[in-house]
Scaffold this motif. Sequence first.
Motif, PDB file in Angstrom:
ATOM      1  N   SER A 143       0.828  -1.214   0.000  1.00  0.00           N
ATOM      2  CA  SER A 143       0.000   0.000   0.000  1.00  0.00           C
ATOM      3  C   SER A 143       0.854   1.252   0.000  1.00  0.00           C
ATOM      4  O   SER A 143       0.594   2.203  -0.748  1.00  0.00           O
ATOM      5  CB  SER A 143      -0.922   0.003   1.235  1.00  0.00           C
ATOM      6  OG  SER A 143      -1.753  -1.127   1.246  1.00  0.00           O
ATOM      7  N   SER A 145       3.966   1.546  -1.060  1.00  0.00           N
ATOM      8  CA  SER A 145       4.697   1.667  -2.319  1.00  0.00           C
ATOM      9  C   SER A 145       3.800   2.120  -3.466  1.00  0.00           C
ATOM     10  O   SER A 145       4.187   2.984  -4.259  1.00  0.00           O
ATOM     11  CB  SER A 145       5.350   0.324  -2.667  1.00  0.00           C
ATOM     12  OG  SER A 145       6.242  -0.083  -1.653  1.00  0.00           O
ATOM     13  N   LEU A 146       2.594   1.554  -3.559  1.00  0.00           N
ATOM     14  CA  LEU A 146       1.683   1.944  -4.637  1.00  0.00           C
ATOM     15  C   LEU A 146       1.221   3.387  -4.480  1.00  0.00           C
ATOM     16  O   LEU A 146       1.104   4.129  -5.458  1.00  0.00           O
ATOM     17  CB  LEU A 146       0.472   0.999  -4.677  1.00  0.00           C
ATOM     18  CG  LEU A 146       0.774  -0.454  -5.081  1.00  0.00           C
ATOM     19  CD1 LEU A 146      -0.501  -1.287  -5.049  1.00  0.00           C
ATOM     20  CD2 LEU A 146       1.399  -0.497  -6.473  1.00  0.00           C
ATOM     21  N   GLU A 150       2.483   6.481  -7.281  1.00  0.00           N
ATOM     22  CA  GLU A 150       1.686   7.373  -8.119  1.00  0.00           C
ATOM     23  C   GLU A 150       2.307   8.757  -8.215  1.00  0.00           C
ATOM     24  O   GLU A 150       2.090   9.485  -9.178  1.00  0.00           O
ATOM     25  CB  GLU A 150       0.266   7.458  -7.554  1.00  0.00           C
ATOM     26  CG  GLU A 150      -0.489   6.133  -7.589  1.00  0.00           C
ATOM     27  CD  GLU A 150      -1.866   6.257  -6.961  1.00  0.00           C
ATOM     28  OE1 GLU A 150      -2.184   7.354  -6.442  1.00  0.00           O
ATOM     29  OE2 GLU A 150      -2.613   5.261  -6.984  1.00  0.00           O
ATOM     30  N   SER A 153       8.269   7.087  -8.680  1.00  0.00           N
ATOM     31  CA  SER A 153       8.808   5.738  -8.474  1.00  0.00           C
ATOM     32  C   SER A 153      10.022   5.770  -7.555  1.00  0.00           C
ATOM     33  O   SER A 153      10.237   4.861  -6.749  1.00  0.00           O
ATOM     34  CB  SER A 153       9.199   5.119  -9.823  1.00  0.00           C
ATOM     35  OG  SER A 153       8.072   5.001 -10.664  1.00  0.00           O
ATOM     36  N   LEU A 198       5.067  -6.276  -6.000  1.00  0.00           N
ATOM     37  CA  LEU A 198       5.330  -5.000  -6.667  1.00  0.00           C
ATOM     38  C   LEU A 198       6.026  -5.210  -8.005  1.00  0.00           C
ATOM     39  O   LEU A 198       5.738  -4.514  -8.986  1.00  0.00           O
ATOM     40  CB  LEU A 198       6.191  -4.114  -5.762  1.00  0.00           C
ATOM     41  CG  LEU A 198       5.489  -3.596  -4.495  1.00  0.00           C
ATOM     42  CD1 LEU A 198       6.501  -2.912  -3.574  1.00  0.00           C
ATOM     43  CD2 LEU A 198       4.374  -2.621  -4.874  1.00  0.00           C
ATOM     44  N   THR A 201       3.492  -6.296 -10.524  1.00  0.00           N
ATOM     45  CA  THR A 201       2.613  -5.201 -11.001  1.00  0.00           C
ATOM     46  C   THR A 201       3.290  -4.328 -12.056  1.00  0.00           C
ATOM     47  O   THR A 201       2.607  -3.662 -12.828  1.00  0.00           O
ATOM     48  CB  THR A 201       2.193  -4.308  -9.822  1.00  0.00           C
ATOM     49  OG1 THR A 201       3.364  -3.753  -9.210  1.00  0.00           O
ATOM     50  CG2 THR A 201       1.390  -5.089  -8.803  1.00  0.00           C
TER      51      THR A 201
END
Length: 203
Positions: A143, A145-146, A150, A153, A198, A201
Amino acid sequence: MELRVRDGRAVLAGEDESGEREVDPHSLPLGADLAEALHEWAKVADAVTRTETPQDGVANALVARRGKQLAIRIATVMNSQVSYTDPVSGELVSVDAPDQPAAAPETEAAQPVPDDAPEPTPWGTGLTVSLITAAIVTVTVVSLSLGLGETSSWLALVANVLVVGGLAPSVWLGRRVPVWRWVAYGVVTGVLVAWLALILTLL
Protein backbone atom coordinates in the motif's frame (compact mmCIF):
# COMPACT_ATOMS: atom_id res chain seq x y z
CA MET A 1 35.19 -6.26 34.84
CA GLU A 2 32.76 -4.25 32.71
CA LEU A 3 31.27 -5.06 29.30
CA ARG A 4 30.96 -2.05 26.98
CA VAL A 5 30.33 -1.18 23.33
CA ARG A 6 32.91 0.94 21.52
CA ASP A 7 32.27 1.87 17.87
CA GLY A 8 30.37 -1.32 17.12
CA ARG A 9 32.86 -3.57 18.96
CA ALA A 10 32.56 -5.21 22.36
CA VAL A 11 35.28 -4.42 24.89
CA LEU A 12 35.91 -5.54 28.46
CA ALA A 13 37.23 -2.89 30.86
CA GLY A 14 39.12 -3.53 34.04
CA GLU A 15 41.62 -2.03 36.45
CA ASP A 16 45.32 -2.90 36.67
CA GLU A 17 48.49 -1.24 37.95
CA SER A 18 48.44 1.34 35.15
CA GLY A 19 44.76 2.23 35.60
CA GLU A 20 41.68 1.31 33.59
CA ARG A 21 42.19 -0.72 30.43
CA GLU A 22 39.83 -1.90 27.69
CA VAL A 23 40.64 -5.17 25.94
CA ASP A 24 39.15 -7.17 23.10
CA PRO A 25 37.19 -10.26 24.28
CA HIS A 26 39.35 -12.43 21.99
CA SER A 27 42.35 -11.61 24.20
CA LEU A 28 40.70 -13.25 27.23
CA PRO A 29 40.06 -16.97 27.83
CA LEU A 30 36.37 -16.72 27.01
CA GLY A 31 36.25 -18.99 23.98
CA ALA A 32 35.87 -18.02 20.34
CA ASP A 33 32.08 -18.52 20.30
CA LEU A 34 31.44 -16.19 23.23
CA ALA A 35 33.85 -13.56 21.88
CA GLU A 36 32.13 -13.60 18.47
CA ALA A 37 28.71 -13.43 20.14
CA LEU A 38 29.85 -10.34 22.05
CA HIS A 39 30.98 -8.57 18.89
CA GLU A 40 27.78 -9.53 17.06
CA TRP A 41 25.71 -8.08 19.91
CA ALA A 42 27.82 -4.91 19.89
CA LYS A 43 27.26 -4.39 16.14
CA VAL A 44 23.49 -4.70 16.50
CA ALA A 45 23.46 -2.49 19.61
CA ASP A 46 25.45 0.16 17.77
CA ALA A 47 23.00 0.02 14.83
CA VAL A 48 20.01 0.38 17.17
CA THR A 49 21.50 3.39 18.96
CA ARG A 50 22.32 5.09 15.66
CA THR A 51 18.78 4.83 14.26
CA GLU A 52 16.50 7.77 14.78
CA THR A 53 13.77 5.70 16.43
CA PRO A 54 14.43 5.83 20.19
CA GLN A 55 10.80 4.90 20.76
CA ASP A 56 11.44 1.43 19.34
CA GLY A 57 11.06 -0.38 22.64
CA VAL A 58 11.28 -3.86 21.10
CA ALA A 59 14.80 -3.41 19.73
CA ASN A 60 15.97 -1.66 22.90
CA ALA A 61 14.59 -4.44 25.10
CA LEU A 62 16.22 -7.14 22.97
CA VAL A 63 19.59 -5.38 23.10
CA ALA A 64 19.37 -5.04 26.89
CA ARG A 65 18.27 -8.65 27.36
CA ARG A 66 21.01 -10.03 25.10
CA GLY A 67 23.64 -7.90 26.84
CA LYS A 68 22.64 -9.25 30.24
CA GLN A 69 22.72 -12.83 28.95
CA LEU A 70 26.24 -12.34 27.59
CA ALA A 71 27.38 -10.67 30.84
CA ILE A 72 26.13 -13.71 32.78
CA ARG A 73 28.06 -16.01 30.43
CA ILE A 74 31.23 -13.98 30.98
CA ALA A 75 30.70 -14.06 34.75
CA THR A 76 30.28 -17.83 34.58
CA VAL A 77 33.44 -18.37 32.54
CA MET A 78 35.55 -15.92 34.56
CA ASN A 79 33.86 -16.89 37.88
CA SER A 80 33.66 -13.26 38.95
CA GLN A 81 31.23 -10.37 39.03
CA VAL A 82 30.73 -8.62 35.68
CA SER A 83 29.05 -5.32 34.95
CA TYR A 84 27.80 -4.13 31.61
CA THR A 85 26.72 -0.74 30.37
CA ASP A 86 23.46 -0.91 28.45
CA PRO A 87 24.39 0.80 25.15
CA VAL A 88 20.83 2.09 24.67
CA SER A 89 19.88 3.40 28.11
CA GLY A 90 23.40 3.88 29.50
CA GLU A 91 22.38 1.99 32.67
CA LEU A 92 25.13 0.07 34.47
CA VAL A 93 24.02 -3.43 35.48
CA SER A 94 26.03 -5.88 37.59
CA VAL A 95 25.67 -9.67 37.44
CA ASP A 96 27.29 -12.34 39.59
CA ALA A 97 28.57 -15.72 38.55
CA PRO A 98 25.91 -18.39 39.10
CA ASP A 99 26.40 -20.45 42.25
CA GLN A 100 28.08 -23.77 41.57
CA PRO A 101 26.04 -26.82 42.65
CA ALA A 102 27.26 -28.54 45.80
CA ALA A 103 29.22 -31.75 45.31
CA ALA A 104 27.32 -34.96 45.91
CA PRO A 105 28.27 -36.97 49.03
CA GLU A 106 30.87 -39.67 48.40
CA THR A 107 28.53 -42.36 49.76
CA GLU A 108 26.06 -41.74 46.96
CA ALA A 109 26.59 -42.84 43.40
CA ALA A 110 27.35 -39.93 41.16
CA GLN A 111 24.39 -39.21 38.97
CA PRO A 112 24.86 -37.39 35.67
CA VAL A 113 23.20 -34.00 35.66
CA PRO A 114 21.36 -33.65 32.35
CA ASP A 115 21.48 -30.33 30.57
CA ASP A 116 18.30 -28.33 30.47
CA ALA A 117 16.19 -30.03 27.87
CA PRO A 118 15.19 -27.64 25.09
CA GLU A 119 11.55 -26.68 25.04
CA PRO A 120 9.51 -28.15 22.19
CA THR A 121 9.14 -25.81 19.25
CA PRO A 122 5.57 -24.42 19.09
CA TRP A 123 5.23 -24.78 15.32
CA GLY A 124 1.48 -24.23 15.21
CA THR A 125 1.39 -21.04 17.24
CA GLY A 126 4.68 -19.79 15.85
CA LEU A 127 3.75 -20.21 12.20
CA THR A 128 0.39 -18.55 12.88
CA VAL A 129 2.16 -15.52 14.33
CA SER A 130 4.56 -15.49 11.36
CA LEU A 131 1.66 -15.70 8.88
CA ILE A 132 -0.26 -12.84 10.51
CA THR A 133 2.88 -10.70 10.71
CA ALA A 134 3.75 -11.45 7.08
CA ALA A 135 0.24 -10.47 5.96
CA ILE A 136 0.37 -7.17 7.86
CA VAL A 137 3.83 -6.30 6.53
CA THR A 138 2.90 -7.28 2.97
CA VAL A 139 -0.24 -5.14 2.90
CA THR A 140 1.57 -2.22 4.53
CA VAL A 141 4.57 -2.25 2.19
CA VAL A 142 2.47 -2.74 -0.96
CA SER A 143 0.00 0.00 0.00
CA LEU A 144 2.78 2.41 0.87
CA SER A 145 4.70 1.67 -2.32
CA LEU A 146 1.68 1.94 -4.64
CA GLY A 147 0.56 5.16 -3.00
CA LEU A 148 3.96 6.78 -3.29
CA GLY A 149 4.52 5.25 -6.74
CA GLU A 150 1.69 7.37 -8.12
CA THR A 151 3.75 10.41 -7.20
CA SER A 152 7.26 9.16 -7.95
CA SER A 153 8.81 5.74 -8.47
CA TRP A 154 12.01 6.96 -6.82
CA LEU A 155 10.05 8.08 -3.77
CA ALA A 156 8.51 4.61 -3.47
CA LEU A 157 11.95 3.01 -3.77
CA VAL A 158 13.43 5.26 -1.08
CA ALA A 159 10.47 4.52 1.21
CA ASN A 160 11.03 0.77 0.82
CA VAL A 161 14.71 1.13 1.64
CA LEU A 162 13.92 3.19 4.76
CA VAL A 163 11.28 0.74 5.95
CA VAL A 164 13.57 -2.26 5.54
CA GLY A 165 16.49 -0.40 7.11
CA GLY A 166 14.38 0.50 10.13
CA LEU A 167 13.18 -3.07 10.61
CA ALA A 168 16.58 -4.71 10.06
CA PRO A 169 18.04 -4.24 13.59
CA SER A 170 14.93 -5.65 15.29
CA VAL A 171 14.74 -8.58 12.88
CA TRP A 172 18.45 -9.35 13.31
CA LEU A 173 18.14 -9.37 17.10
CA GLY A 174 14.89 -11.31 17.15
CA ARG A 175 15.93 -14.14 14.87
CA ARG A 176 17.23 -16.25 17.80
CA VAL A 177 14.86 -15.15 20.58
CA PRO A 178 12.31 -17.93 21.21
CA VAL A 179 9.19 -15.74 20.94
CA TRP A 180 10.28 -12.86 18.72
CA ARG A 181 11.85 -15.13 16.08
CA TRP A 182 8.39 -15.92 14.72
CA VAL A 183 7.70 -12.21 14.29
CA ALA A 184 11.10 -11.81 12.61
CA TYR A 185 10.31 -14.64 10.19
CA GLY A 186 6.99 -13.00 9.38
CA VAL A 187 8.58 -9.60 8.75
CA VAL A 188 11.17 -11.07 6.35
CA THR A 189 8.53 -13.10 4.53
CA GLY A 190 6.16 -10.14 4.31
CA VAL A 191 8.82 -7.86 2.83
CA LEU A 192 9.85 -10.45 0.24
CA VAL A 193 6.25 -11.19 -0.77
CA ALA A 194 5.51 -7.45 -1.01
CA TRP A 195 8.51 -6.86 -3.25
CA LEU A 196 7.52 -9.82 -5.44
CA ALA A 197 3.99 -8.43 -5.76
CA LEU A 198 5.33 -5.00 -6.67
CA ILE A 199 7.62 -6.47 -9.33
CA LEU A 200 4.69 -8.39 -10.83
CA THR A 201 2.61 -5.20 -11.00
CA LEU A 202 5.34 -3.57 -13.07
CA LEU A 203 5.39 -6.35 -15.67
